[in-house]
Design a protein around this motif. Structure first.
Motif: not given
Length: 519
Positions: A305-323
């Motif tokens: 969201a800051s406008g930056a970006s990251l790159k990787a050979k593999s990714v694990v998404i663990s953004t969870g949940a909210r109420w």
């Protein structure tokens, strides 16, 4: 005032004080002031470097006390008694004013010291709020580091007139120079970024310059922390981008089912997670919200969201949940104005008042039981024809004289006077009649919704919005794995999320090995 165990612990901490501390107490003849005097007497008895001066005509809130050095005004003040969850805030304030260095990152410390302008923060907290200490401690440190910053931490229950005048119905609530600055948990870096407008761009530039990772973890809850540890132990270049490290654990009061730990609190558990990850060579990027994932050839791109970006050979998404929201008229309008989601944090603000809890599962019934000990009356409203909570919890709730249970009830609206909640409307699902309950607060406890809006159209999601994963945590995108509450894995529990994170990291490592072998 303090028991023997607390005195012994505090005495040990105060041995780290290197310069004199002067506590200036603003007191009167009230019982609360008497309790404050007893607390300060206990503190003074534990260190010869601390003195107390009492004043009654200084125009400050009473009871309150300034923690400073002789001849200096640090601007660090507590109004009320910082016990309960805030006792740690008191200890840290004494240490920092007494010359003991903070553990905050040096870049952030320098940023605070260089802030220009005058800032007077006021934080309203409750002693049972597990989210409040982070905010109080961050602002206290800022007051110690920068003479242009002042902070008063105010125990809301001792100053009900202020709570009423400012219509405060959620803690922590922070005011800056008399204007509402923010509500809810905020970390030091987040507060500084809100003041220092150029901080986000500077941090984004630093992130953009980072080299690609072997494994990038998106999310810093139990699943993300476990994934990072397991990846780092494999010796691969690992990064973590998290909106807030600790995730939803930060909003959990008691944890009693994580095997090997009999009992702990969410914020303490979150600190332990971060410390464990930092033990390894992991690049942690906090306060970073992911907005898109772009699959490519050898590298996967994650846009922030800051406008930056990251790159990787593999990714694990663990953004969870909210109420989960109930999405009825009045819910959004009166959020933090009577609509709340954390009974432990905000319950004390409704002392003696009438409240409702929406949701008949374990979390809803537990919330109603806790609130019944503070509020005047609590009404639990359940959509189904019976409660879904464990029977032992149901028996406890029904035994309380100031609690009422209504089942087969569909909440249709939360009403208010424009400034705060004054009632709730529900429809009887059996007879069809409409009812109105007069009350001052509504606590919503109806489960979780996964944080996957940013992934729609990119990878496969279930009809509930969860990321579809296989037994190894692999998603529909090659090289992209997922773990924890954000996935289709059943039973949303901390220990399951942590195991999921480890499994996803091992799955990603296996993917890296296999994809590096020439065809």
């Amino acid at each position: 005032m303090l028991d023997a165990n607390l005195k012994n612990a505090l005495k040990g901490y105060l041995e780290r004080v290197t310069r004199p501390i002067e506590i200036v107490a603003s007191v009167d003849d009230s019982k609360a002031s008497g309790d404050l005097k007893d607390l300060l007497a206990d503190i003074v008895a534990l260190s010869d470097k601390i003195t107390v001066v009492e004043r009654s005509d200084d125009g400050e809130r009473k009871p309150s006390f300034l923690i400073t050095n002789p001849g200096v005004d640090t601007g660090l003040r507590f109004a009320g008694l910082p016990l309960g969850h805030e006792f740690t805030s008191l200890v840290l304030a004494l240490l920092q004013v007494g010359g003991h260095p903070s553990k905050a990152a040096q870049d952030t410390i320098d940023q605070v010291k260089n802030l220009e302008g005058d800032y007077h923060f006021e934080t309203y907290f409750s002693l049972s709020c597990q989210n409040c200490p982070d905010v109080v401690q961050a602002l206290n440190l800022m007051a110690v580091l920068n003479p242009n910053i002042k902070h008063t931490a105010i125990e809301g229950s001792l100053f009900p007139d202020e709570i009423e005048a400012r219509q405060i119905m959620s803690v922590p609530t922070v005011y800056l120079n008399g204007t509402n600055f923010g509500q809810g948990r905020m970390q030091l870096e987040e507060i500084v970024a809100k003041i220092d407008s150029g901080a986000v761009k500077r941090e984004a530039a630093k992130i953009d310059a980072r080299a690609p990772y072997d494994l990038l973890v998106v999310g810093g809850g139990p699943a993300g922390a476990a994934a990072a540890v397991y990846a780092a132990r494999k010796g691969i270049r690992t990064g973590v981008a998290a909106e807030r490290f600790g995730g939803q654990v930060l909003d959990t009061l008691g944890i009693e089912n994580f095997i090997s730990i009999k009992e702990t609190e969410g914020p303490k558990f979150a600190v332990a997670l971060e410390e464990h990850v930092k033990h390894y060579d992991v690049d942690i990027m906090n306060l970073q919200r992911a907005e898109a994932i772009v699959p490519g050839g050898e590298l996967i791109e994650v846009k922030l969201a800051s406008g930056a970006s990251l790159k990787a050979k593999s990714v694990v998404i663990s953004t969870g949940a909210r109420w989960r929201n109930i999405n009825v008229p009045g819910e959004a309008e009166y959020k933090n104005k009577g609509v709340a989601y954390c009974p432990h944090c905000d319950g004390p603000l409704f002392k003696g008042k009438r409240v409702a809890v929406i949701g008949g599962g374990n979390s809803g019934v537990e919330a109603a039981i806790d609130l019944a000990g503070v509020v005047g009356h609590v009404t639990l409203i359940e959509f189904g024809d019976q409660l879904r909570a464990d029977e032992v919890l149901q028996r406890k709730l029904r035994s309380l004289p100031n609690a009422k249970v209504i089942v087969s009830a569909q909440t249709t609206a939360i009403t208010g006077d424009g400034n705060k909640v004054n009632g709730l409307s529900y429809k009887d699902r059996v007879g069809g009649e409409e009812h109105q309950v007069e009350l001052e607060g509504v606590f919503i406890q109806i489960g979780l919704v996964p944080n996957t809006e940013w992934l729609k159209g990119t990878l496969e999601l279930s009809r509930h919005g969860e990321i579809v994963v296989d037994a190894r945590g692999q998603t529909s995108l090659p090289g992209v794995f997922a773990a924890g509450d954000v996935t289709t894995v059943p039973f949303k529990q901390i220990i399951i999320a942590a195991g999921d994170g480890a499994k996803a990291a091992l799955g990603a490592f296996d993917h890296l090995i296999r994809s590096s072998v020439p065809a």
